[in-house]
Every structure is written in C-alpha cells, then in structure tokens.
Motif scaffolding. Sequence first.
Motif, PDB file in Angstrom:
ATOM      1  N   GLN A 127      23.661 128.396  56.575  1.00  0.00           N
ATOM      2  CA  GLN A 127      24.466 128.389  57.850  1.00  0.00           C
ATOM      3  C   GLN A 127      25.840 127.770  57.362  1.00  0.00           C
ATOM      4  OE1 GLN A 127      23.487 129.655  61.118  1.00  0.00           O
ATOM      5  NE2 GLN A 127      25.944 129.485  61.293  1.00  0.00           N
ATOM      6  N   VAL A 128      26.982 128.547  57.862  1.00  0.00           N
ATOM      7  CA  VAL A 128      28.311 128.089  57.517  1.00  0.00           C
ATOM      8  C   VAL A 128      28.630 127.036  58.704  1.00  0.00           C
ATOM      9  CG1 VAL A 128      30.617 128.342  56.628  1.00  0.00           C
ATOM     10  CG2 VAL A 128      28.797 129.546  55.678  1.00  0.00           C
ATOM     11  N   ILE A 129      29.010 125.905  58.685  1.00  0.00           N
ATOM     12  CA  ILE A 129      29.146 125.028  59.538  1.00  0.00           C
ATOM     13  C   ILE A 129      30.721 124.423  59.780  1.00  0.00           C
ATOM     14  CG2 ILE A 129      28.490 123.122  61.153  1.00  0.00           C
ATOM     15  CD1 ILE A 129      25.699 123.553  60.232  1.00  0.00           C
ATOM     16  N   TYR A 130      31.358 124.538  60.651  1.00  0.00           N
ATOM     17  CA  TYR A 130      32.874 124.195  60.454  1.00  0.00           C
ATOM     18  C   TYR A 130      32.872 122.692  61.321  1.00  0.00           C
ATOM     19  CZ  TYR A 130      34.369 128.528  58.379  1.00  0.00           C
ATOM     20  OH  TYR A 130      34.279 129.487  57.474  1.00  0.00           O
ATOM     21  N   ALA A 131      33.496 121.534  60.517  1.00  0.00           N
ATOM     22  CA  ALA A 131      33.593 120.433  61.177  1.00  0.00           C
ATOM     23  C   ALA A 131      34.602 119.585  60.449  1.00  0.00           C
ATOM     24  CB  ALA A 131      32.307 119.653  61.089  1.00  0.00           C
ATOM     25  N   ASP A 135      28.557 137.913  61.861  1.00  0.00           N
ATOM     26  CA  ASP A 135      28.101 137.508  63.309  1.00  0.00           C
ATOM     27  C   ASP A 135      27.518 136.239  63.274  1.00  0.00           C
ATOM     28  OD1 ASP A 135      28.866 140.286  63.927  1.00  0.00           O
ATOM     29  OD2 ASP A 135      27.063 141.231  63.772  1.00  0.00           O
ATOM     30  N   ASN A 136      26.860 135.891  62.413  1.00  0.00           N
ATOM     31  CA  ASN A 136      26.144 134.549  62.492  1.00  0.00           C
ATOM     32  C   ASN A 136      26.742 133.492  61.716  1.00  0.00           C
ATOM     33  OD1 ASN A 136      23.714 135.289  64.333  1.00  0.00           O
ATOM     34  ND2 ASN A 136      23.690 136.989  62.709  1.00  0.00           N
ATOM     35  N   ASN A 137      27.916 133.775  61.157  1.00  0.00           N
ATOM     36  CA  ASN A 137      28.543 132.635  60.259  1.00  0.00           C
ATOM     37  C   ASN A 137      27.737 132.260  59.282  1.00  0.00           C
ATOM     38  OD1 ASN A 137      31.389 132.070  60.426  1.00  0.00           O
ATOM     39  ND2 ASN A 137      30.778 129.794  60.835  1.00  0.00           N
ATOM     40  N   ALA A 138      27.161 132.902  58.403  1.00  0.00           N
ATOM     41  CA  ALA A 138      26.211 132.603  57.370  1.00  0.00           C
ATOM     42  C   ALA A 138      26.440 133.396  56.159  1.00  0.00           C
ATOM     43  CB  ALA A 138      24.786 132.701  57.952  1.00  0.00           C
ATOM     44  N   ILE A 139      26.225 132.885  54.898  1.00  0.00           N
ATOM     45  CA  ILE A 139      26.054 133.287  53.738  1.00  0.00           C
ATOM     46  C   ILE A 139      24.415 133.522  53.387  1.00  0.00           C
ATOM     47  CG2 ILE A 139      26.640 133.310  51.280  1.00  0.00           C
ATOM     48  CD1 ILE A 139      29.053 131.466  52.215  1.00  0.00           C
ATOM     49  N   ILE A 140      24.087 134.587  52.820  1.00  0.00           N
ATOM     50  CA  ILE A 140      22.753 135.182  52.356  1.00  0.00           C
ATOM     51  C   ILE A 140      23.023 135.257  50.988  1.00  0.00           C
ATOM     52  CG2 ILE A 140      20.838 136.490  52.514  1.00  0.00           C
ATOM     53  CD1 ILE A 140      21.916 137.204  55.275  1.00  0.00           C
ATOM     54  N   ALA A 141      22.341 134.286  50.273  1.00  0.00           N
ATOM     55  CA  ALA A 141      22.305 134.260  48.556  1.00  0.00           C
ATOM     56  C   ALA A 141      20.945 134.669  48.069  1.00  0.00           C
ATOM     57  CB  ALA A 141      23.120 133.090  48.185  1.00  0.00           C
TER      58      ALA A 141
END
Length: 477
Positions: free
Chosen positions: A207-211, A195-201
């Motif tokens: 936060q995973v950002i696409y650019a 939902d928030n485009n993130a990985i929790i380790a």
Amino acid sequence: MSADKHLQSWQERFEMAEAMQPLLGKLYRNQGVEVVVYGKPLLNASTIEIIKAHRLVRRHVGEKLRLRESFPFVQALSKLAVKQCKVDIGKLAVNYWRDHTDVSEIESYMAKELADAIDHADDVAPRDVVLYGFGRIGRLLARLLIERTGRSNKLRLRAIVLRGGKKGDLEKRASLLRRDSVHGPFNGSVEVDEDNNAIIANGTYIQVIYANSPDEVDYTKYDISDALIVDNTGIWKDEAGLGLHLKSPGASKVLLTAPAKGAIKNIVYGVNEGDITAEDIIVSAASCTTNAITPVLKAVNDKYGIENGHVETIHSYTNDQNLIDNYHTADRRGRSAPLNMVITETGAAKAVAKALPVLAGKLTGNAIRVPTPNVSMAIISMNLNTETSKDELNEYLKDTALQSPLQNQIDYTDSTEIVSSDLVGSRYAGVVDSQATIAEGKRAILYVWYDNEFGYSCQVVGVMQTMLGLTTLSLPA
C-alpha cells in the motif's frame, strides 16, 4: 584435463545447480528454511551464484565441495519436517564426507544434526512492516523484504509512506523500484494498481500512503496492525520526533535507519542486538559506517585490546550533497559531489561506543566524501595493547570472518585486484582487505570496504527481526 572434459565438468555443475533451485525455493516458501553454504545465501540464487558459493568452500576449509556432494543434502533436507531455520549444507556436507564415503547415511545424519528444527512449532505470527520513506535505503529494504516473500515469511512489507502524491507519483516510485543505476534491475516484476494506490512486487501487495508527518496515518484503515515503522527519512532522530510514529493507529515500534540522538539505543546487528528488549519501542540501526567498523573493532579488541585509534572514512557521495555547486547549510557539502573530494565530519567513531561501550573515548573519526556513487572504505588506525604482525592479524580476522559469531558481519578478501565496484551488492557489514593490512608491534592499520547501501540494509533487516522477536535458529551450531 582436456578441453572437452573441462566443458563436461562445467555442464555437470551447471545442471546440478539448476536441479537445486526448485528444492531451495520450496524449502523457503513452504517451510521457512533458508539454505546457505558457509554463510553464502542460496535463496533466489542463480545457477552461477550457487556454483560460486561452492567454489568458496575451499577458502574456508582448504578443500573442494562439489555440487554432486552437496546435492544429496538438499534432497535429504527437503524430506525432513524442518521448519523456520537457516541450514548450512556446506558445513554439513564437509563434515559428513570427512568420515563417510557414500550417501547411505546422509538422511539419518541430517535428522540427527537438525533435530532441534524438526517439527519445530511454527507458532510465531507474521508481523507487519511499514517503510516510512522510500529513498536509497528504503528501496533496498523493500528488495530485501520482497525476496523473502512466501507463506512462511514472518516479516511482511505492507506499506510505504511518502510525501507528495502528485499525478504520476505512483508510477515514478514503482519505476525507481524496478531499476537502479547502482544495484541493477529488480529481480522480478513490479506492477502498479492505480485504483487502490498500491505497488505489487513479486506478489507482495504494498500500500502506498501519502502523509506529511508521522502522526497523520491511520494504518488500521489498511488492515495494518502492531506494525514496525522503519523510518528511512533521517528527518526525525530523537525520541520526541520518532515518537510521533507511535501516535498513528496500527504502529507499535519504530526503527530509525540513521544514528539516533539522546538515550535511544544504537544497535549494530551481530554486536549488541542482545541489548534490545521487548520494552524497546524506538531503536536506531546506527549508520552504515558504524555498522562496518564496529564488528571489526570488536574482533580486534577481543583479542588484542585497543588503547586508542582513529577512523578515516572514504565515503561515496550521498543525496544530501549537491550535484553542482549550490547553497548547503553544512560546510563544504554545497560543492559538487561528482567533481570533488569533500572533507566532512562523521559521528561514526563516537557512535561505536554506543554499541561497544568498552571503546568509549578511545576513537576519533573524520570522513572524505569521494566521487563514487556507492561502496565506501574505513581506514582504521589503532594502537593495540598486545603486539601482533600483519600475517597474524590477517589470519585471526580471516578465521573471524569464516568461523566466529561475526561471520555474517565480517567478510575477508586476499585479492590483490579488488576495487570498490567489486563490492556492490555485498551483504556484509564490512570486508577486510587483507592485502592492505599494516601491523607491526602494537601498531595496526586495517582497510575495511563496505557497501554503504546494500550491506547496511542487510544489517537493518537483522535489527528488524530482533525487534519483532523473529530470530532464526541456525544449524549446525
């Protein structure tokens, strides 16, 4: 010693190591205190790794350090108001037991030895880090940053930036972090927040950002500010290209994990990180090979002087080569990496001069890519200004690895059986293989192993800390 006594001795060591683990964890998480034994980190170490670290003390000082002798020092450390430092309990314990026979004075001894870190003002704010690119080095940097997670951690991984964003990409990226064919499984848990485009380790929210370009991201939208952007792509190597990162709101500094072009400083941690100033906003951590050879070359040059030399790198294949024969813009790199030895060029020898100017113009270099996935070797052939012998040179390098300011960069082995896979996961920039050393008169040849992925990543973290002013007090001095 009977078989039962051997087993009993092992059981005692194992239980002592298990008892250490929660104390070591609390010291780091709550106080920012990282405990080592003669430079070997105990943070997140397994019981076996703690036992092995103690066994290595004999190599340093010629005598054993038993866990029952070091455990009281961990206990005493946990009672002191020590903050934000690295403490070598191996050195403290060995020095103490040389003059004492009981534990009665350990706490007062520790208070005296660690006085500079007691009630140390913890006024340095945590700093945000963004990994731009998430390939081999990016994922290992993520592992190294995540293993340091805790309230007192000052280097906080906040985001990764990727190209793409197709369906399923997030889970694929998380899976690559979870499992690694070379370095093994991730030590912990990795979850995906679709939902928030993130990985929790391990509790670290990434936060995973696409650019598609460094100047396309507004980091402030993700509550990221004054961030260090670590560019792992290798696409941009000059000031103009890397400067694009600084156009993104929330970015303040850039570190390149490859050799830089132009006037950008190439830093080899442990050698010339002192060249970094507060005004430096773009810095390079040089290459894995440059990091492996520069500390050793500095050590040799400091004692013997180097007239000239040649570095031949036997390097594991990398992602820029083809699995099978196919078109490649570079000479020979189009040929199948797992099936061939491939002669190629390396700028590592010339790059040494950027970190160690005294060797400018004195070194040449070449490289051979070989069919192994990780761990490389540099063969350093030198003409020295001063005569030496194999035994003398090895003894000097051993002492350098154990006692000098370069002890975190240079490791040393006298094993006659060591091979490349034994060095996977080595945290050192380079490991001197003493059995292969050749030295006679003013001629010397050194063989230096290095984990070109993990060892290099550890060096990069050191540069990151220096750029952000997060240097750590190491005790005893």
